[in-house]
Design a protein around this motif. Sequence first.
Motif, PDB file in Angstrom:
ATOM      1  N   LEU A 262      -1.370  -0.668   2.210  1.00 33.18           N
ATOM      2  CA  LEU A 262      -0.307  -0.683   3.209  1.00 33.18           C
ATOM      3  C   LEU A 262       1.062  -0.735   2.540  1.00 33.18           C
ATOM      4  CD1 LEU A 262      -1.864  -3.297   5.666  1.00 33.18           C
ATOM      5  CD2 LEU A 262      -1.953  -0.795   5.848  1.00 33.18           C
ATOM      6  N   PHE A 263       1.122  -1.433   1.402  1.00 38.63           N
ATOM      7  CA  PHE A 263       2.379  -1.583   0.672  1.00 38.63           C
ATOM      8  C   PHE A 263       2.059  -1.971  -0.757  1.00 38.63           C
ATOM      9  CE2 PHE A 263       5.637  -4.382  -1.121  1.00 38.63           C
ATOM     10  CZ  PHE A 263       6.756  -3.568  -1.041  1.00 38.63           C
ATOM     11  N   ALA A 264       2.863  -1.474  -1.692  1.00 33.73           N
ATOM     12  CA  ALA A 264       2.776  -1.896  -3.088  1.00 33.73           C
ATOM     13  C   ALA A 264       4.192  -1.958  -3.630  1.00 33.73           C
ATOM     14  CB  ALA A 264       1.932  -0.925  -3.907  1.00 33.73           C
ATOM     15  N   GLY A 265       4.614  -3.139  -4.081  1.00 33.32           N
ATOM     16  CA  GLY A 265       5.967  -3.285  -4.592  1.00 33.32           C
ATOM     17  C   GLY A 265       6.221  -4.679  -5.110  1.00 33.32           C
ATOM     18  N   LEU A 266       7.462  -4.941  -5.487  1.00 36.68           N
ATOM     19  CA  LEU A 266       7.845  -6.242  -6.025  1.00 36.68           C
ATOM     20  C   LEU A 266       7.847  -7.307  -4.940  1.00 36.68           C
ATOM     21  CD1 LEU A 266      10.753  -5.123  -8.366  1.00 36.68           C
ATOM     22  CD2 LEU A 266       8.605  -6.176  -9.108  1.00 36.68           C
ATOM     23  N   THR A 267       7.470  -8.530  -5.327  1.00 38.17           N
ATOM     24  CA  THR A 267       7.499  -9.668  -4.415  1.00 38.17           C
ATOM     25  C   THR A 267       8.888 -10.298  -4.444  1.00 38.17           C
ATOM     26  OG1 THR A 267       5.156 -10.107  -4.809  1.00 38.17           O
ATOM     27  CG2 THR A 267       6.464 -11.899  -3.892  1.00 38.17           C
ATOM     28  N   PRO A 268       9.591 -10.362  -3.319  1.00 38.63           N
ATOM     29  CA  PRO A 268      10.954 -10.913  -3.301  1.00 38.63           C
ATOM     30  C   PRO A 268      11.002 -12.344  -3.836  1.00 38.63           C
ATOM     31  CG  PRO A 268      10.511  -9.748  -1.256  1.00 38.63           C
ATOM     32  CD  PRO A 268       9.204  -9.833  -1.996  1.00 38.63           C
ATOM     33  N   GLY A 269      12.049 -12.617  -4.634  1.00 37.63           N
ATOM     34  CA  GLY A 269      12.282 -13.961  -5.141  1.00 37.63           C
ATOM     35  C   GLY A 269      11.604 -14.284  -6.440  1.00 37.63           C
TER      36      GLY A 269
END
Length: 320
Positions: A262-269
């Motif tokens: 569904l999504f692949a990317g950096l985790t905020p924070g």
Amino acid sequence: MGRLNLGFIPLKAAATLLLSSVLLSAQPTAAIGGAGYSAPIPIKVAPGQILTFFVSGIGAGLKAKVAADGLPLPNALAGISATLNELSQPPLTGEAVSILAVSPMTSCDGIIVTVQCTPLVSVTVQIPFGIRTVSAVSPIPPAATLTISESGGSSATISLSPISDQPHIVTTCDVSVSSSAPGSLCRPVVTHADGSLVTPDHPAHTGEELVLYAFGLGSTLPGVAAGAASPTPAQPVVDTFTLTDEAAIPTIPSERQTFAPLFAGLTPGFAGLYQVNFLAPAPPMPFAASDCSTSGTPNGNVALTILGDSADKVIFCVAP
């Protein structure tokens, strides 16, 4: 995107890794003997990847782990620093590398040996996002070196092979080394929507949205500086990843299924931490609760592979 709730403190936990041990003979000068979960020299690295290198011949005065205490990450800890040289044309030299933690250890940590143990320092770094993974002189691949130095002391250099992605699915031993004694079970960090771990006692269910956490998924758009906190909204990765699932238990036949996250990317924070959101596949049938705790599959009944240019596999428990 899902929220992690595992004491996953950006620097003192997620960024402090003890991913493997290396056995080195005594060295008269500094030397890098290996790196975390990566393959032997040259070490494959992806843009933004967090990786731990094991160095002998430095850090004699280091008595305890020293971790960065805030973001952005520093370029030196306890007098230990790292620089990156990209062997491009023209070459890029002396690029400072962000450091997450340094820690004293020995080549015998986590293993039983009868030879003399070599003092080591584990140095956890974040590879710059801007590292070149494509060479302008095809088909010659890009190359780089990493030099780890001690202020006023020795330094050691190791060859790197930059690639677009190098997935490593985070485990509980990666994120909480201090609470994971040698030989204890390292569970993959696959979580429910509330951030709790998927375990045999708290399994996923078919169709439920899950989140797995990883290092080394490569560049994102827009970009972010290495060592900095990933912004909100979450930045998606440039590479395309696919997921496959199959039975983790050899005695249960299954057909491999392929699907998109569904999504692949950096985790905020966080610095250098990625997340992959996906829907839990159906478990192999017939299902039995014991499938998730048999001796051969301590983590579950479903084997999930994340595949880009490189791949990594995780096993976890799914119930109907």
